[in-house]
Design an enzyme around this catalytic site. Structure first.
Site, PDB file in Angstrom:
ATOM      1  N   ILE A  22      -0.370   4.583  11.974  1.00 25.31           N
ATOM      2  CA  ILE A  22       0.201   5.769  11.334  1.00 25.31           C
ATOM      3  C   ILE A  22       1.345   6.282  12.200  1.00 25.31           C
ATOM      4  CG2 ILE A  22      -0.274   8.133  10.609  1.00 25.31           C
ATOM      5  CD1 ILE A  22      -3.091   7.299   9.955  1.00 25.31           C
ATOM      6  N   LEU A  23       2.471   6.595  11.580  1.00 21.10           N
ATOM      7  CA  LEU A  23       3.597   7.129  12.344  1.00 21.10           C
ATOM      8  C   LEU A  23       3.358   8.626  12.584  1.00 21.10           C
ATOM      9  CD1 LEU A  23       6.560   5.457  10.385  1.00 21.10           C
ATOM     10  CD2 LEU A  23       5.449   4.639  12.475  1.00 21.10           C
ATOM     11  N   ASP A  74      -1.111   7.234   3.741  1.00 20.88           N
ATOM     12  CA  ASP A  74      -0.884   6.819   2.344  1.00 20.88           C
ATOM     13  C   ASP A  74      -0.738   8.010   1.386  1.00 20.88           C
ATOM     14  OD1 ASP A  74      -1.102   4.174   3.206  1.00 20.88           O
ATOM     15  OD2 ASP A  74      -3.266   4.175   2.938  1.00 20.88           O
ATOM     16  N   HIS A 102       1.473  -0.076  -0.346  1.00 19.46           N
ATOM     17  CA  HIS A 102       0.011   0.001  -0.198  1.00 19.46           C
ATOM     18  C   HIS A 102      -0.650  -0.728  -1.373  1.00 19.46           C
ATOM     19  CE1 HIS A 102      -3.781   1.596   1.160  1.00 19.46           C
ATOM     20  NE2 HIS A 102      -4.064   1.851  -0.103  1.00 19.46           N
TER      21      HIS A 102
HETATM   22  C1  GRF Z   1       0.193  -5.893   1.904  1.00 29.84           C
HETATM   23  O1  GRF Z   1      -0.778  -6.211   0.968  1.00 29.84           O
HETATM   24  C2  GRF Z   1       0.464  -4.406   1.910  1.00 29.84           C
HETATM   25  O2  GRF Z   1       0.157  -3.789   0.723  1.00 29.84           O
HETATM   26  C3  GRF Z   1      -0.475  -3.900   2.977  1.00 29.84           C
HETATM   27  O3  GRF Z   1      -0.548  -4.921   3.925  1.00 29.84           O
HETATM   28  C4  GRF Z   1      -0.277  -6.171   3.308  1.00 29.84           C
HETATM   29  C5  GRF Z   1       0.765  -6.841   4.141  1.00 29.84           C
HETATM   30  O4  GRF Z   1       0.917  -8.185   3.805  1.00 29.84           O
HETATM   31  N1  GRF Z   1      -0.003  -2.621   3.463  1.00 29.84           N
HETATM   32  P1  GRF Z   1       2.102  -9.028   4.440  1.00 29.84           P
HETATM   33  O5  GRF Z   1       1.998  -8.895   5.952  1.00 29.84           O
HETATM   34  O6  GRF Z   1       3.383  -8.509   3.903  1.00 29.84           O
HETATM   35  O7  GRF Z   1       1.828 -10.452   4.004  1.00 29.84           O
END
Ligand code: GRF
Length: 187
Positions: A90-91, A143, A107
């Site tokens: 988390i930033l 989120d 997300h």
């Molecule tokens: C994605 O499914 C995104 O929604 C979540 O983490 C995953 C990252 O996947 N926050 P990648 O590293 O882009 O393959």
């Protein structure tokens, strides 16, 4: 069109990073990826940055200086957009405020449902009829920022965590670029 300098933050595989790199080569796509930052030195996504000759930095989020060091880097590369693509930290409010420009995250759920981790497991447990992905602005709550775009699909009989992940990620590869286009539609 002047493309916006963008930094992608990752922690893992980097398939969204790869997809954004490909999209950013389209002549009128609004961003170019100038920098990749990972908090995980073993993230496979780092190899994607290397292969594409994009500068990458590994940050140590345990160091008390990491936020300032990261901000200095972002300044050096004149970054005006941060895309969080599987970045698992988390930033802080301070970081978001000091950066002062756009930060977006992808997300794997239909927010505000299923914030946080293990989304697919929870979607199955709750017997949801649909799920998908969300791209949203980042604030200092997990989120929770303003939603830019969502895409969904219907969950069918036989779906499990693996199939949901596969289907969700496929949607992510169109949602993230579309969200970025929306951000800069009027500039
Ligand atoms: C994605 O499914 C995104 O929604 C979540 O983490 C995953 C990252 O996947 N926050 P990648 O590293 O882009 O393959």
């Amino acid at each position: 069109m002047v493309k916006k300098n963008t930094c992608v933050f990752i922690s893992g595989k980097g398939t969204n990073l790869n997809n954004l790199i490909i999209k950013s080569r389209i002549y009128n796509f609004p961003i170019k990826i100038k920098l990749v930052i990972s908090n995980n030195r073993k993230a496979p996504g780092i190899d994607i940055a290397k292969k594409n000759s994009i500068p990458f930095y590994i940050i140590n989020t345990k160091s008390r200086y990491f936020e300032n060091q990261t901000l200095t880097l972002l300044k050096k590369y004149n970054i005006s957009l941060i895309c969080l693509a599987g970045y698992m930290k988390i930033l802080s409010k301070n970081f978001i405020f000091k950066f002062g420009k756009k930060i977006i995250n992808i997300h794997p759920s239909l927010l505000p449902k299923f914030k946080g981790l293990n989304t697919f497991e929870r979607v199955i447990d709750k017997k949801e009829s649909k799920t998908g992905c969300t791209v949203h602005f980042v604030n200092d709550r997990l989120d929770s920022g303003k939603i830019i775009i969502q895409k969904y699909f219907d969950i069918v009989k036989g779906d499990n965590e693996k199939t949901l992940k596969f289907k969700t990620q496929r949607l992510e590869y169109s949602a993230f670029p579309e969200a970025i286009i929306r951000l800069y539609r009027h500039t």
